[in-house]
Scaffold this motif. Structure first.
Motif, short mmCIF file in Angstrom:
data_model
loop_
_atom_site.label_atom_id
_atom_site.label_comp_id
_atom_site.label_asym_id
_atom_site.label_seq_id
_atom_site.Cartn_x
_atom_site.Cartn_y
_atom_site.Cartn_z
N GLU A 1 0.89 -1.05 0.15
CA GLU A 1 0.03 0.05 -0.07
C GLU A 1 0.82 1.26 -0.06
O GLU A 1 0.73 2.30 -0.64
CB GLU A 1 -1.06 -0.19 1.32
CG GLU A 1 -2.10 -0.95 0.94
CD GLU A 1 -2.84 -1.14 2.23
OE1 GLU A 1 -4.11 -1.55 2.11
OE2 GLU A 1 -2.70 -0.25 3.31
N LEU A 2 2.04 1.28 0.73
CA LEU A 2 2.97 2.33 0.69
C LEU A 2 3.49 2.64 -0.84
O LEU A 2 3.46 3.88 -1.22
CB LEU A 2 4.01 2.05 1.82
CG LEU A 2 4.92 3.13 1.75
CD1 LEU A 2 4.28 4.69 2.27
CD2 LEU A 2 6.08 2.93 3.02
N ASP A 3 3.51 1.66 -1.35
CA ASP A 3 4.27 1.55 -2.71
C ASP A 3 3.19 2.31 -3.55
O ASP A 3 3.59 3.19 -4.32
CB ASP A 3 4.56 0.20 -3.29
CG ASP A 3 5.94 -0.30 -2.81
OD1 ASP A 3 6.82 0.46 -2.36
OD2 ASP A 3 6.16 -1.47 -2.98
N TYR A 4 1.81 1.73 -3.48
CA TYR A 4 0.98 2.25 -4.38
C TYR A 4 0.68 3.99 -4.00
O TYR A 4 0.52 4.74 -4.94
CB TYR A 4 -0.44 1.81 -4.12
CG TYR A 4 -0.33 0.21 -4.22
CD1 TYR A 4 0.28 -0.34 -5.04
CD2 TYR A 4 -1.36 -0.70 -3.83
CE1 TYR A 4 0.47 -1.75 -5.65
CE2 TYR A 4 -1.59 -2.10 -3.99
CZ TYR A 4 -0.37 -2.51 -4.89
OH TYR A 4 -0.50 -3.59 -4.95
N TYR A 5 0.83 4.40 -2.72
CA TYR A 5 0.52 5.66 -2.42
C TYR A 5 1.76 6.32 -3.02
O TYR A 5 1.36 7.67 -3.49
CB TYR A 5 0.56 6.04 -0.90
CG TYR A 5 0.50 7.22 -0.33
CD1 TYR A 5 -0.70 8.04 -0.67
CD2 TYR A 5 1.27 7.85 0.21
CE1 TYR A 5 -1.00 9.14 -0.06
CE2 TYR A 5 1.14 9.40 0.46
CZ TYR A 5 0.26 10.05 0.22
OH TYR A 5 0.12 11.36 0.62
N ARG A 6 2.74 6.20 -2.91
CA ARG A 6 4.21 6.85 -3.15
C ARG A 6 3.89 7.15 -4.69
O ARG A 6 4.68 8.07 -5.44
CB ARG A 6 5.43 6.42 -2.87
CG ARG A 6 5.70 6.44 -1.45
CD ARG A 6 7.02 5.74 -1.15
NE ARG A 6 7.47 5.90 0.48
CZ ARG A 6 8.33 5.46 1.11
NH1 ARG A 6 8.78 4.18 0.57
NH2 ARG A 6 8.73 5.74 2.21
N HIS A 7 3.38 6.26 -5.55
CA HIS A 7 3.14 6.41 -6.98
C HIS A 7 1.99 7.20 -7.27
O HIS A 7 1.62 7.30 -8.50
CB HIS A 7 3.02 4.99 -7.85
CG HIS A 7 4.27 4.29 -7.88
ND1 HIS A 7 5.09 4.22 -9.12
CD2 HIS A 7 5.35 3.61 -6.91
CE1 HIS A 7 6.21 3.48 -8.94
NE2 HIS A 7 6.26 3.19 -7.86
N GLY A 8 1.39 7.53 -6.33
CA GLY A 8 0.02 8.54 -6.71
C GLY A 8 -1.19 7.63 -7.01
O GLY A 8 -2.35 8.00 -7.36
N GLY A 9 -1.18 6.22 -6.52
CA GLY A 9 -2.24 5.34 -6.65
C GLY A 9 -1.66 3.96 -7.27
O GLY A 9 -0.41 3.81 -7.87
N ILE A 10 -2.61 2.91 -7.27
CA ILE A 10 -2.22 1.88 -7.57
C ILE A 10 -2.16 1.56 -9.41
O ILE A 10 -1.46 0.81 -9.82
CB ILE A 10 -3.37 0.70 -7.03
CG1 ILE A 10 -2.82 -0.65 -7.28
CG2 ILE A 10 -4.83 0.94 -7.79
CD1 ILE A 10 -3.71 -1.84 -6.66
N LEU A 11 -2.98 2.31 -9.83
CA LEU A 11 -3.03 2.49 -11.23
C LEU A 11 -1.69 3.08 -12.04
O LEU A 11 -1.28 2.38 -12.99
CB LEU A 11 -4.25 2.82 -11.96
CG LEU A 11 -5.76 2.35 -11.30
CD1 LEU A 11 -6.84 3.15 -12.25
CD2 LEU A 11 -5.69 0.94 -11.88
N PRO A 12 -1.36 4.06 -11.40
CA PRO A 12 0.04 4.61 -12.01
C PRO A 12 0.99 3.34 -11.73
O PRO A 12 2.19 3.45 -12.56
CB PRO A 12 0.30 5.90 -11.27
CG PRO A 12 -1.38 6.55 -11.04
CD PRO A 12 -2.00 5.20 -10.59
#
Length: 935
Positions: A916-927
């Motif tokens: 989830e931290l990875d997703y947040y740092r990328h601006g979301g799961i789709l990016p």
């Protein structure tokens, strides 16, 4: 799916069934290698364990993950992350259209970034069932189904053409056409396999059927022994693209059932009882497993009713084990060929449930004697608020008194006390029943308005008048017993000369075509139609707000009299503002009780004592006079619910009608977006995506867009239901040349972000405490450097703040985001410019969806909330420490008032896992997934 499994525990084995041989990962072989007794692990933990064993690759699934799950203990705390990969994904069209639109937009973005668009393709099998778009525009006639289907197709032609394109453009993706059934019932009756057989690396593999779905009621299939749950559309898209679902090893609560249901009690009464018990127990985020001798008396249809309501009692799943009932249901529903595989596999794996099996270990247990279940309803606005039938009148009185007080109505205190008092014998008989002028002695809480219909029929519409009675929703229309009971009750009522009250909008929307087939075979459809419960379509209608418009004379009377009228539906959701904008109180009930209340016409009646009507001879008819015997219901189910009905009902499920087949479908890898479309626009989430994500910055000088209380649901946040002409979304559509009669619903326009963002936080019943005493999507906008706010729609304020370059936050109470797994509750929040939500607690799916859209979920520390910190929502906020975020860490929040006072406090970061931290740092799961496709 390619495999790269180290098989570090040597669990790979061969299962022989008949002449076929299948590879599988053996739980007994694992236990032997692991040197531990896993026989008493909960059923669902064993399913997760097999999932990890099969997918061990040393990267996504490591040996240590398997060891941690193998050592599961009742006192295990949910603090270890594992990666679960479902066997398949289920989509419904409201969430499915934006999901496929996002995949199409990812293809376009990947091409712009120099990648191969074809890499954006479902890697897991996915089925999309078009079931959420039908509305109850016409009712009470034989032409209702055809008219509603024609209107549905005309309104949604562009969406349906897009889905047909997606079916051709993407691999592993099937679409079940409209007017077929509800996704969860189609899943239960047809799609689910219990075991999956797949060709992988040149061999046949067998493993448990598992699923995630873009609707929280995906858990209905738990009744069949299939482990699966609802996720947001954002998570589902990631699963489609080969990303596992990150989850914490769950605690598992056992629910022990004993005995059998008493005469007159239905599966609906049982599930409302279970829901109330588990909400009181507190199982949010837990797995719930049902066990005990009571299972033997519950069919899979009964079990599915209970599994369906898992979101209502707060659990991730509500699962039943595989046993003889499972096999009987697979034979009944035309899937007998799978029975030998299911039995052999589940027995070999130690997953089979029998009466002599030792009880698994559980984190906690709860017990229910089925013999204590009694007829009941739930309402007026929450599924867990169960009310015994004899107490409905008193409960409604109290609810009505609260509504009147909240709206500052002029109520004489003595009248209020009289209303709330219990005088023993029934004092109140709904005055509309006499079709006479209002009684002058009635007080404000017994208010009525005279109504004359266009056909000349006259009556009084009053507080408590039932204006909607709907047999609807996957929860109950999957269960032949309650539907046969409804048909028999209708037959008994018609034979006694009773009729539904003229102010009641009746509808029957079953979850599959099989239902009308067996009801017609039993000779009961004619009696339901005799009470105006005509078929209105096959799909999810009233339960999700697709109840259609009330007749003009009814709506006008409600407005003129300020009436609190009621809806009774056999659904699973009755949240405020969900069913119909004119209906303030909504009650969940079994299908036969829906029919009974339609006959009675008012919710403020005691159906255990008051008559449901009067026969042509002037004699009162009571509920007990027309309630069918359990033996009669069982006999009709035995004789008329047969495998032939299911085989016939699902023979051409993917074909669709002529209108569906005739839709023109472009053959192209990329979708050609039309700028002028009011239904489908290229999602904006990838417009500025670069190959490398930007660093995460602190949030400074943020304003509060909404200050909210407890139990704010995704129904309050996400656009749903009808689009009002004067709303920001309505005004936008008018500016595009769309006529109000063609607005359709928010759900049908989920593929157009310009419409959806304007409807976010715009529910007519949401209460933003920045504007106390006002309902609806209103807030106070504070221009830069000014202390006085300006009241305006939330969307308008958000756009002003974006122009001012001011970030936004939302501050809320407990249970924030409870409700359906609506991706737009998170997408709309993001597009309004909200960077973070600070709440007392979060619902599981919505918290995950916020992260999936790059919105930071923060939680007040234990024992703290906005009141303890004396937050008014008028402050400016700094949230610091984002560059060093860790799962479960803390951040410092500073709130500054206009007067200069400063409040500082810590908040818990509700990013729970490294993924989830990875997703947040990328601006979301789709990016994140898009950038992975570039590697």
């Amino acid at each position: 799916m390619q495999r790269n499994t180290p098989d570090s525990f040597g669990s790979r084995a061969i299962l022989a069934v008949g002449r076929s041989r299948y590879n599988y990962h053996s739980l007994p072989k694992f236990a032997e290698s692991f040197r531990a007794d896993i026989s008493r692990l909960p059923y669902s933990i064993k399913i997760l364990l097999e999932n990890l064993l099969r997918r061990e690759d040393g990267v996504t699934v490591k040996r240590d993950d398997i060891v941690a799950l193998g050592h599961w203990h009742p006192r295990t705390l949910p603090d270890r992350e594992i990666q679960f990969m479902p066997a398949r994904v289920l989509l419904q069209d409201f969430t499915g259209v934006p999901a496929i639109a996002d995949l199409a937009a990812m293809r376009s973005a990947l091409k712009r970034l120099g990648g191969d668009p074809a890499r954006i393709n479902p890697l897991q099998p996915a089925d999309l069932i078009i079931d959420h778009s039908v509305q109850v525009d016409r009712y009470g006639t034989l032409a209702s189904t055809e008219t509603n289907a024609e209107l549905e197709f005309r309104r949604n032609r562009e969406r349906y053409q897009f889905l047909r394109w997606g079916q051709r453009a993407f691999r592993n993706f099937r679409v079940v056409p409209p007017d077929t059934g509800i996704c969860h019932q189609v899943n239960l009756e047809y799609l689910a396999r219990v075991v999956v057989v797949a060709e992988q690396n040149g061999g046949k593999w067998i493993y448990p059927d598992t699923i995630v779905g873009t609707d929280s009621h995906t858990t209905m299939v738990n009744g069949l022994g299939v482990v699966g749950w609802g996720v947001g559309g954002i998570e589902a898209e990631a699963a489609l693209l080969g990303q596992p679902c990150s989850m914490l090893i769950p605690r598992v609560v056992g629910f022990r059932l004993a005995g059998r249901l008493p005469p007159g009690a239905t599966a609906t009464d049982l599930v409302l009882t279970v829901t109330q018990m588990l909400r009181k127990k507190g199982v949010v985020g837990a797995f719930v497993e049902f066990l005990g001798p009571g299972l033997a008396s519950l069919t899979v249809a009964d079990r599915a009713t209970i599994g369906n309501m898992a979101p209502e009692y707060g659990a991730t799943i509500g699962v039943f084990p595989v046993d003889e009932q499972t096999l009987d249901y697979m034979r009944l529903t035309g899937r007998a060929a799978l029975v030998p595989l299911i039995e052999a596999y589940f027995r070999e794996q130690g997953l089979w449930y029998g009466p002599d099996q030792p009880e698994p270990w559980y984190s906690d247990t709860i017990e229910l004697d089925l013999g204590t279940v009694e007829p009941c309803v739930a309402g007026p606005s929450r599924p867990q608020d169960r009310i015994p039938l004899a107490e409905v009148r008193g409960s409604f009185r109290k609810s009505l008194a609260g509504l009147m007080q909240n709206e500052a109505a002029r109520i004489d205190r003595s009248i209020l006390d009289c209303w709330l008092g219990d005088g023993g014998a029934p004092r109140y008989v709904a005055p509309e029943l006499s079709i006479a002028p209002p009684d002058e002695k009635l007080g404000p809480l017994e208010r009525c308005v005279p109504v004359r219909q266009p056909d000349g029929v006259a009556y009084n519409l009053c507080h408590g008048s039932i204006v909607i009675a709907a047999i609807t929703s996957c929860t109950n229309t999957s269960n032949p017993s309650v539907l046969m009971a409804a048909g028999l009750l209708a037959k008994n009522a018609v034979q006694r000369g009773l009729q539904v009250k003229p102010w009641v909008k009746t509808s029957f929307a079953p979850g599959s075509r099989v239902v009308t087939d067996y009801l017609a075979s039993a000779g009961l459809m004619a009696y339901l139609e005799g009470l105006r419960f005509h078929l209105v379509g096959f799909g999810c209608t009233t339960c999700i707000g697709n109840s259609g418009p009330l007749p003009d004379h009814i709506a006008q009377a409600v407005v003129d009299g300020g009436l609190a009228v009621a809806a009774v539906l056999s659904g699973n959701r009755n949240f405020e503002g969900r069913i119909n904008n004119y209906v303030r109180t909504n009650y969940l009930a079994s299908p036969p009780l829906v029919v009974a209340y339609a006959l009675a016409g008012n919710i403020a009646m005691d159906l255990t004592r008051d008559p449901v009507g009067v026969d042509p001879n002037g004699q009162p008819v009571y509920l007990k006079d027309i309630w069918p015997a359990d033996e009669e219901v069982a006999e009709l189910v035995r004789r008329h619910v047969t495998p032939e009905h299911f085989s016939r009902g699902y023979a051409d499920i993917l074909r669709g009608n002529g209108a569906w087949e005739e839709l023109p479908v472009p053959a192209s890898e990329l979708y050609q977006w039309e700028e002028t479309s009011s239904y489908l626009k290229e999602p904006p989430f990838f417009a500025d995506v670069m190959a490398v994500p930007a660093p995460v910055d602190d949030i400074r000088g943020a304003r509060v867009l909404a200050l909210l209380g407890d139990s704010v649901t995704t129904d309050h946040i996400s656009p749903a239901g009808a689009i009002a002409r004067e709303s920001p979304a309505g005004r936008h559509l008018v500016s595009l040349g769309v006529k109000p009669e063609d607005f359709n619903s928010y759900g049908s326009r989920r593929g157009n972000h310009d419409v959806m963002v304007r409807g976010t936080f715009a529910n007519v019943r949401i209460r933003n405490l920045l504007v106390p005493g006002v309902e609806g999507g209103i807030t106070n906008y504070f221009p830069p450097g000014q202390d006085q706010g300006e009241t305006m729609p939330i969307y308008d304020a958000a756009m002003h703040y974006q122009q001012d370059d001011i970030p936004l936050i939302v501050v809320a109470g407990a249970e924030y985001g409870t409700g359906s797994s609506r991706d737009w509750a998170a997408k709309g929040t993001r597009l309004l410019g909200v960077r973070a939500v600070i709440a007392q607690s979060f619902e599981r799916i919505h918290r995950s969806n916020l992260i999936g859209m790059g919105v930071l979920p923060l939680q007040f520390m234990a024992g703290e909330n906005r009141e303890t910190h004396r937050l008014t929502g008028q402050e400016t906020y700094d949230i610091e420490g984002l560059a060093s975020l860790v799962p479960g860490g803390t951040l410092r929040v500073t709130a500054r008032s206009a007067a200069g006072s400063v409040k500082e406090f810590q908040v818990l970061v509700r990013i729970d896992t490294p993924n989830e931290l990875d997703y947040y740092r990328h601006g979301g799961i789709l990016p994140y997934v898009l950038r992975q496709a570039l590697l």
